[in-house]
Design a protein around this motif. Structure first.
Motif, PDB file in Angstrom:
ATOM      1  N   PHE A 182       0.824  -1.209   0.000  1.00 60.20           N
ATOM      2  CA  PHE A 182       0.000   0.000   0.000  1.00 60.20           C
ATOM      3  C   PHE A 182       0.858   1.260   0.000  1.00 60.20           C
ATOM      4  CE2 PHE A 182      -3.273  -3.000   1.383  1.00 60.20           C
ATOM      5  CZ  PHE A 182      -4.316  -2.620   0.542  1.00 60.20           C
ATOM      6  N   MET A 183       2.041   1.195   0.613  1.00 56.24           N
ATOM      7  CA  MET A 183       2.964   2.325   0.515  1.00 56.24           C
ATOM      8  C   MET A 183       3.428   2.515  -0.922  1.00 56.24           C
ATOM      9  SD  MET A 183       5.320   1.886   3.935  1.00 56.24           S
ATOM     10  CE  MET A 183       6.408   3.208   3.431  1.00 56.24           C
ATOM     11  N   GLY A 184       3.735   1.406  -1.586  1.00 56.65           N
ATOM     12  CA  GLY A 184       4.145   1.483  -2.985  1.00 56.65           C
ATOM     13  C   GLY A 184       3.029   1.974  -3.883  1.00 56.65           C
ATOM     14  N   LEU A 185       1.792   1.555  -3.585  1.00 52.92           N
ATOM     15  CA  LEU A 185       0.640   2.014  -4.352  1.00 52.92           C
ATOM     16  C   LEU A 185       0.476   3.529  -4.225  1.00 52.92           C
ATOM     17  CD1 LEU A 185      -1.769   1.086  -6.097  1.00 52.92           C
ATOM     18  CD2 LEU A 185      -3.084   0.856  -3.978  1.00 52.92           C
ATOM     19  N   TYR A 186       0.655   4.023  -3.030  1.00 56.56           N
ATOM     20  CA  TYR A 186       0.578   5.487  -2.824  1.00 56.56           C
ATOM     21  C   TYR A 186       1.708   6.205  -3.560  1.00 56.56           C
ATOM     22  CZ  TYR A 186       1.486   9.940  -0.505  1.00 56.56           C
ATOM     23  OH  TYR A 186       1.758  11.260  -0.256  1.00 56.56           O
ATOM     24  N   LEU A 187       2.930   5.684  -3.439  1.00 54.14           N
ATOM     25  CA  LEU A 187       4.076   6.336  -4.068  1.00 54.14           C
ATOM     26  C   LEU A 187       3.986   6.337  -5.584  1.00 54.14           C
ATOM     27  CD1 LEU A 187       6.991   4.986  -1.830  1.00 54.14           C
ATOM     28  CD2 LEU A 187       6.087   7.323  -1.890  1.00 54.14           C
ATOM     29  N   SER A 188       3.214   5.384  -6.154  1.00 59.15           N
ATOM     30  CA  SER A 188       3.071   5.344  -7.612  1.00 59.15           C
ATOM     31  C   SER A 188       2.298   6.555  -8.135  1.00 59.15           C
ATOM     32  CB  SER A 188       2.384   4.053  -8.042  1.00 59.15           C
ATOM     33  OG  SER A 188       1.027   4.039  -7.642  1.00 59.15           O
ATOM     34  N   PHE A 189       1.620   7.295  -7.247  1.00 55.07           N
ATOM     35  CA  PHE A 189       0.897   8.505  -7.645  1.00 55.07           C
ATOM     36  C   PHE A 189       1.643   9.768  -7.218  1.00 55.07           C
ATOM     37  CE2 PHE A 189      -2.409   5.260  -7.286  1.00 55.07           C
ATOM     38  CZ  PHE A 189      -3.096   5.436  -8.482  1.00 55.07           C
ATOM     39  N   THR A 190       2.921   9.607  -6.868  1.00 60.31           N
ATOM     40  CA  THR A 190       3.694  10.751  -6.396  1.00 60.31           C
ATOM     41  C   THR A 190       5.021  10.866  -7.138  1.00 60.31           C
ATOM     42  OG1 THR A 190       4.895   9.512  -4.672  1.00 60.31           O
ATOM     43  CG2 THR A 190       2.727  10.418  -4.086  1.00 60.31           C
TER      44      THR A 190
END
Length: 283
Positions: free
Chosen positions: A29-37
């Protein structure tokens, strides 16, 4: 009895669930968030929306070509590895002399690390190709052939062991009954043996698909994507984009590629399992 088992469930399952949460769920979920940043570290992430995903499928990242090349390697390897492994297993369950020796020999490459395998095959193939003034990295077709040979050499022995275990569990009375009914060896294999070993075929197809699709170290050691990234597979493309491209904007793009890659692998694996399990039900 059931209540007492539920009472001790957190004690036995708790450590595993905590490890799974820390090692997989939270990073995902951290990686999923970072994929939009856009980020360079976890503390300086700036929201950019779906821009990373658009850039991931742009020409500059090379991700689309890497995906197509990965699919090509997987499609060929899944067929060749499992066909070869099944044929070897079938031969080595025919009570021939030296079967235990050959089983050990064919299984040994699976014990060698991917980096070592890649460099070993690079040296061997370059030694052969030098006769025609070629190397493994001069032509993408040479790189493709080298990767497929490497995958077959590494995985075929492992899949062979699974097929051997399954073939040895085929009831001999069914084989004898089919022979009494006048069935040929091919008819017995197709109508009796293969339906019974279909669960093992499902497992082997899944393992081959998963291992080949996420292959990184062998690709890095054998060709490193050369020539001109034409033999770069998806996992190598993601890592190269993360660490080789300058600027923190590319980190988010690489993370977006990783999310897309995870989704694609999951979808393909589920479809493959459903397709082969339907054959098990029919059998």
């Amino acid at each position: 009895m059931e209540k007492s088992l539920k009472k001790y469930f957190p004690i036995f399952a708790g450590p595993t669930l905590i490890a799974f949460l820390i090692a997989f769920i939270v990073p995902f979920f951290m990686g999923l968030y970072l994929s939009f940043t856009k980020f360079s570290t976890l503390t300086d992430a700036t929201w950019v929306g779906t821009k990373n995903y658009a850039n991931a499928f742009g020409g500059e990242s090379g991700f689309v070509h890497a995906l197509w090349f990965t699919v090509l390697v997987c499609a060929i390897s899944v067929v060749t590895v499992n066909l070869g492994a099944f044929c070897l297993a079938y031969l080595l369950t025919r009570k021939l002399r030296g079967t235990n020796f050959f089983r050990s020999v064919f299984f040994m490459p699976n014990l060698i690390g991917g980096i070592v395998l890649g460099y070993t095959w690079q040296v061997m193939l370059d030694a052969v190709l030098q006769r025609w003034d070629q190397t493994i990295i001069n032509d993408w077709r040479m790189g493709l052939a080298g990767l497929i040979m490497l995958v077959n050499w590494q995985l075929m022995g492992y899949m062979m062991i699974i097929y051997i275990a399954s073939l040895q569990n085929v009831p001999p009375e069914l084989v004898e009954a089919s022979q009494i009914d006048g069935a040929s060896k091919w008819q017995t294999l197709r109508n009796v043996t293969i339906p019974i070993v279909m669960p093992s075929i499902t497992i082997c197809l899944f393992l081959t698909l998963a291992n080949t699709f996420k292959m990184y170290d062998q690709n890095l050691a054998l060709t490193d994507g050369n020539p001109l990234k034409h033999t770069q597979m998806a996992a190598l493309n993601i890592v190269s984009l993360m660490y080789d491209k300058p600027g923190k904007a590319w980190h988010g793009v690489a993370q977006a590629e990783a999310v897309v890659f995870f989704i694609l692998v999951s979808i393909i694996a589920v479809l493959q399992l459903r397709a082969t399990r339907s054959k098990e039900i029919d059998a």
